[in-house]
Structures are given as structure tokens and as C-alpha cells.
Enzyme design. Sequence first.
Site, short mmCIF file in Angstrom:
data_model
loop_
_atom_site.label_atom_id
_atom_site.label_comp_id
_atom_site.label_asym_id
_atom_site.label_seq_id
_atom_site.Cartn_x
_atom_site.Cartn_y
_atom_site.Cartn_z
N SER A 159 -4.93 -9.84 -2.74
CA SER A 159 -5.40 -10.86 -3.67
C SER A 159 -4.26 -11.82 -4.01
CB SER A 159 -5.92 -10.19 -4.95
OG SER A 159 -4.90 -9.41 -5.54
N PRO A 164 -11.57 -11.67 3.74
CA PRO A 164 -12.96 -12.13 3.70
C PRO A 164 -13.24 -13.04 2.50
CG PRO A 164 -12.83 -9.77 3.19
CD PRO A 164 -11.45 -10.22 3.53
N CYS A 213 11.59 12.98 -9.71
CA CYS A 213 11.83 13.73 -10.94
C CYS A 213 12.14 12.76 -12.09
CB CYS A 213 13.00 14.69 -10.74
SG CYS A 213 13.35 15.65 -12.22
N ASN A 234 0.82 -1.21 0.00
CA ASN A 234 0.00 0.00 0.00
C ASN A 234 0.86 1.26 0.00
OD1 ASN A 234 -1.99 -1.87 0.20
ND2 ASN A 234 -2.45 -1.49 2.35
N HIS A 255 5.84 -0.43 -2.63
CA HIS A 255 5.38 0.24 -3.86
C HIS A 255 5.45 1.76 -3.76
CE1 HIS A 255 2.95 -3.59 -5.17
NE2 HIS A 255 4.25 -3.80 -5.05
N GLY A 284 -5.24 -9.09 3.50
CA GLY A 284 -5.91 -8.19 2.56
C GLY A 284 -5.22 -8.04 1.22
N1 APR Z 1 -10.09 -7.02 5.12
C1 APR Z 1 -9.16 -7.81 4.54
N2 APR Z 1 -9.11 -8.05 3.23
C2 APR Z 1 -10.01 -7.43 2.45
C3 APR Z 1 -11.00 -6.57 2.97
C4 APR Z 1 -11.01 -6.37 4.38
N3 APR Z 1 -11.92 -5.59 4.97
N4 APR Z 1 -11.75 -6.11 1.94
C5 APR Z 1 -11.24 -6.65 0.82
N5 APR Z 1 -10.19 -7.45 1.12
C6 APR Z 1 -9.35 -8.24 0.22
C7 APR Z 1 -9.99 -8.68 -1.06
O1 APR Z 1 -10.71 -9.90 -0.87
C8 APR Z 1 -8.78 -8.90 -1.97
O2 APR Z 1 -8.25 -10.20 -1.81
O3 APR Z 1 -8.28 -7.40 -0.20
C9 APR Z 1 -7.77 -7.87 -1.43
C10 APR Z 1 -7.52 -6.69 -2.33
O4 APR Z 1 -6.94 -7.14 -3.51
P1 APR Z 1 -6.34 -6.12 -4.60
O5 APR Z 1 -7.33 -5.04 -4.86
O6 APR Z 1 -5.87 -6.95 -5.74
O7 APR Z 1 -5.11 -5.46 -3.85
P2 APR Z 1 -3.62 -5.98 -3.64
O8 APR Z 1 -3.53 -7.46 -3.54
O9 APR Z 1 -3.05 -5.15 -2.54
O10 APR Z 1 -2.92 -5.57 -4.98
C11 APR Z 1 -2.87 -4.22 -5.25
O11 APR Z 1 -1.65 -4.17 -7.21
O12 APR Z 1 -2.29 -2.47 -8.50
C12 APR Z 1 -1.21 -3.06 -7.89
O13 APR Z 1 0.75 -2.21 -6.99
C13 APR Z 1 -0.64 -2.08 -6.93
O14 APR Z 1 -0.20 -2.39 -4.59
C14 APR Z 1 -1.16 -2.51 -5.61
C15 APR Z 1 -1.53 -3.93 -5.84
#
Ligand code: APR
Length: 243
Positions: free
Chosen positions: A188, A213, A125, A100, A117, A186
Site C-alpha cells: 500500500s 491490483p 529476548c 514481509n 521487518h 503488493g
Molecule cells: N498482488 C499484488 N498486490 C496485492 C494483491 C495481489 N494479489 N492483493 C492485494 N494486494 C495489495 C493491496 O492492494 C495493497 O496495496 O497489497 C497491498 C497490501 O497492503 P498492506 O496490507 O498495507 O501491506 P503492506 O504495504 O505490506 O504494509 C504492511 O505494515 O503493518 C505493517 O510492518 C507491517 O510489513 C507490514 C506493513
Amino acid sequence: MSIERAAERLARAEHVLVVTGAGISAESGIPTFRGEGGLWRGLHAQDLATPEAFRRNPRLVWDWYRWRRGVCNEAEPNPGHQALAELERRAPDFLLLTQNVDGLHPRAGSQRLAELHGCIDQARCTICGAITHLDELQDGDDGLPSCSCGGLARPHILWFGEAYWEGTLDVGYAFAARADLVLVVGTSGMVWAPAAVADQARRAGAFMVDVNPNPSELSDAADLWLRGPSGVVLPELIRRAWS
Ligand code: APR
């Protein structure tokens, strides 16, 4: 019960590795990337967070980041972020790797932290590479953040298709080799490197707990899946581990 088993392992663990993704900030009101609310003006993050998108239309990309920065800066850390700051204080050896860029982990008090990230408050720059807090940058004649050298600044964020900054992952892999518990929260698991560090820890013998979840790419490999929102599950986990 799964949470009881996870709490037992956590209380005994010497080296705790935590990997977080967008889901931990969902309860702070920051939309996840691949979930609902992930679109902006009908565009996906994958269409905006790329070097090509910035070359094509830097204004559009900056507009998106300015909007996202506003959302992040107005958001508050939630009980999930706070529970991880508390875990850092309790665990003998600890490292938090986050995907994040919202700054909510440091605001919750996390210190042994690597923001893999980048950070939404920083710009880099495109000419001289200087990294600067956005509050310290002026806009150029084009209305876009401009470095003191006159170069166009871009968000200091790792975009799709870009390689990790040199050394960024080393600290994670080094910790993975000695971790005895890895907590994945949290995410994916679709972004390769953070998931790979977590999986490396598991292969090296760490007990893996997934907090989400929904099923993730890592839930099957995990020793335990704690199904639920991290703002509820993590405080409960810490409470049980040290009650
Ligand atoms: N608590 C825990 N997990 C949760 C919650 C919650 N309240 N709500 C949603 N999630 C989970 C979803 O089920 C999903 O598995 O959070 C995950 C979010 O997945 P993504 O949106 O793919 O985010 P992430 O895995 O952090 O990947 C995002 O990808 O775009 C690039 O670099 C960017 O850091 C970013 C990364």
C-alpha cells in the site's frame, strides 16, 4: 502495452531493486494487513503489533503471532515469489527488500534479500537481546517463549512505532542510488521507510514499476502501473523480458 514497456526496461536494467509488501503473499493465502481478512479476534494488526500491546498483554500478542506463524509456515510461495527468485538469477545486480515476515521469499529461493521487518520464526529476548529461532526456545512457567537467560522473549519483528534496526535501511539506500529499475510489488506504500527507499531510487533516475491490483500510494509516482495480482503479472513480466 504497459507490461511490454516494463519488460523492455527490465531486460535492459543493470541494477534492479524490488520492494515487496503483504500483497505478494496474498495469493499464498496470507491475509494482507489493511485488506479483508486482516482482523484477528476483531483486532487490527495495529492493535497487536506494538510494544505497548506486548507490555499490556504479552500472551495475547504471542497468541496472535503463534496463529500467524502457523498460517505462514503452512503457506507455499506462489508464482510471484518464484518469479522474483528467477529475476534475481537473471539481473546482473539485484536487491529485494521485503516488509514481509512470512519467510516465503527465502523459501522461493531469493538470496539477495533484506527482510526489513524481521522474521516470524525468530524471537528476541526482552532482557539480553539474543535472537533465537522459535523452535529452539522453551516456554517458561507462564507458557510464553523464554530465553536461556530466563528473560521473556518477544517476536523479532519490527512493530508499529519502532525504529528500524541500525543499518537495516543503509543497504537499501545504497542500492537505490545506483538502481536503474525499481519494481514495487503488493504494498500500500503506507509504511514509510520501504516506500521512501523505492521513491529515492525513482528520484535518482530509476524507472519505477508498480504491481498491484489496486492503486497504492506509489502508483501515481510510478512510471508504469501494472494492474493485477502479482502471481499473474510477475511471471508474465519475466517471460516477456527474456523471451
Ligand atoms: N498482488 C499484488 N498486490 C496485492 C494483491 C495481489 N494479489 N492483493 C492485494 N494486494 C495489495 C493491496 O492492494 C495493497 O496495496 O497489497 C497491498 C497490501 O497492503 P498492506 O496490507 O498495507 O501491506 P503492506 O504495504 O505490506 O504494509 C504492511 O505494515 O503493518 C505493517 O510492518 C507491517 O510489513 C507490514 C506493513
